[in-house]
Design an enzyme around this catalytic site. Structure first.
Site, short mmCIF file in Angstrom:
data_model
loop_
_atom_site.label_atom_id
_atom_site.label_comp_id
_atom_site.label_asym_id
_atom_site.label_seq_id
_atom_site.Cartn_x
_atom_site.Cartn_y
_atom_site.Cartn_z
N ARG A 46 -88.58 0.14 45.40
CA ARG A 46 -87.36 -0.19 46.15
C ARG A 46 -86.34 0.95 46.12
O ARG A 46 -85.17 0.75 45.87
CB ARG A 46 -86.73 -1.46 45.62
CG ARG A 46 -87.76 -2.52 45.41
CD ARG A 46 -87.44 -3.87 45.91
NE ARG A 46 -88.57 -4.71 45.59
CZ ARG A 46 -89.56 -4.98 46.44
NH1 ARG A 46 -89.53 -4.55 47.67
NH2 ARG A 46 -90.58 -5.71 46.05
N GLY A 92 -74.01 4.07 31.47
CA GLY A 92 -73.39 3.30 32.54
C GLY A 92 -71.88 3.32 32.51
O GLY A 92 -71.27 4.09 31.77
N MET A 184 -73.04 -5.02 32.74
CA MET A 184 -73.91 -6.10 33.19
C MET A 184 -75.39 -5.89 32.89
O MET A 184 -76.24 -6.53 33.51
CB MET A 184 -73.70 -6.34 34.70
CG MET A 184 -72.24 -6.59 35.05
SD MET A 184 -71.94 -7.00 36.77
CE MET A 184 -72.46 -8.71 36.78
N ARG A 221 -64.81 9.89 38.15
CA ARG A 221 -65.87 9.17 37.45
C ARG A 221 -67.06 10.11 37.21
O ARG A 221 -67.64 10.12 36.15
CB ARG A 221 -66.30 7.97 38.28
CG ARG A 221 -66.92 6.88 37.51
CD ARG A 221 -66.61 5.52 38.10
NE ARG A 221 -67.01 5.38 39.47
CZ ARG A 221 -66.26 4.81 40.41
NH1 ARG A 221 -65.09 4.31 40.11
NH2 ARG A 221 -66.68 4.72 41.63
N1 HPA Z 1 -67.19 -5.80 35.17
C1 HPA Z 1 -68.52 -5.77 35.04
N2 HPA Z 1 -69.21 -4.66 35.02
C2 HPA Z 1 -68.56 -3.50 35.11
C3 HPA Z 1 -67.18 -3.46 35.25
C4 HPA Z 1 -66.46 -4.67 35.27
O1 HPA Z 1 -65.23 -4.69 35.39
N3 HPA Z 1 -66.82 -2.15 35.34
C5 HPA Z 1 -67.95 -1.42 35.25
N4 HPA Z 1 -69.01 -2.23 35.11
#
Ligand code: HPA
Length: 236
Positions: A46, A92, A184, A221
């Site tokens: 994907r 991340g 996440m 970033r």
């Molecule tokens: N929430 C969830 N995941 C994230 C966030 C957030 O504010 N910022 C970067 N990843």
């Protein structure tokens, strides 16, 4: 089983034993273009794309994980289980749950708290916290010390939901579970590592704050991410 359902690579020797995993596949390309030599592209089904190359003569693969636990769960499982990958370091971004964390601070995840059923559903554990590999974290800590990059070593929240209806809920999660920031993916990555007896770690850069509502621009970033990538690469 090659190719696997999501990684379209028949020659498993093209995938290194250590994988760096940003969420965004374009960031994987950026790492390969900026830091690696002798790069070959790994196709995934994907358009996630991965790249294998060398950093200081060490073979490494960088591959996007996608966003969220189901996505990183699929890619990291296939890498660990079918491509003989031993270590995955996620790199991340995260949102800060506390004023103590400033934009661009770098976090080394010690534990991931999650309300996710990922680990329980998988049959790994019904616990709500999973730890990163201690030996990987030690290597990462040493690399950061050498590079002079300060790390916040702490607990984070791996959330199932980005857009919560209650914008203040993070305060309770911070207080009750000791989570200082939110992303996440880590919880599923750590669950897979535990299930398959492999090693996983996670470095995060603070990209926004739920406390102050500040957010970074994509250019800023990118630069901040470079610091974190260097720490990960020097830990190989
Ligand atoms: N929430 C969830 N995941 C994230 C966030 C957030 O504010 N910022 C970067 N990843």
């Amino acid at each position: 089983m090659y190719p696997t359902p999501h990684i379209d690579q028949e020659n498993k020797d093209l995938i290194a034993k250590t994988v760096l995993m940003p969420g965004d596949p374009l960031r994987a390309k950026y790492i390969a273009d900026t830091f690696l030599t002798d790069v070959v592209q790994i196709n995934t089904v994907r358009n996630m794309f991965g790249y294998t190359g060398y950093f200081n003569k060490k073979k490494v693969t960088v591959m996007g994980s996608g966003m969220g636990m189901p996505s990183i769960g699929i890619y990291s499982y296939e890498l660990f289980r079918f491509y003989d990958v031993e270590k995955i370091i996620r790199i991340g971004s995260c949102g800060a749950y506390t004023d103590d964390l400033k934009l661009y601070d770098v976090i080394l995840v010690e534990k991931a708290y999650s309300e996710s059923s990922y680990a329980k559903t998988m049959g790994v554990t019904s616990r709500k916290y999973l730890s990163a590999s201690k030996s990987l974290n030690q290597r990462i800590t040493r690399a950061a010390e050498k590079l002079g990059t300060p790390l916040h070593v702490t607990t984070i929240h791996s959330s199932d939901v980005f857009y919560r209806l209650n914008p203040n809920e993070f305060k309770d999660i911070h207080k009750t579970y000791g989570a200082d920031a939110v992303e996440m993916e880590s919880f599923a990555l750590f669950a897979n590592a535990k299930a398959l007896n492999k090693k996983a770690a996670c470095l995060l850069t603070v990209s926004d704050s739920l406390v102050t509502h500040e957010a970074t621009t994509s250019q800023e970033r990118q630069e901040a991410f470079t610091k974190m990538m260097e720490v990960a690469l020097h830990s190989l």
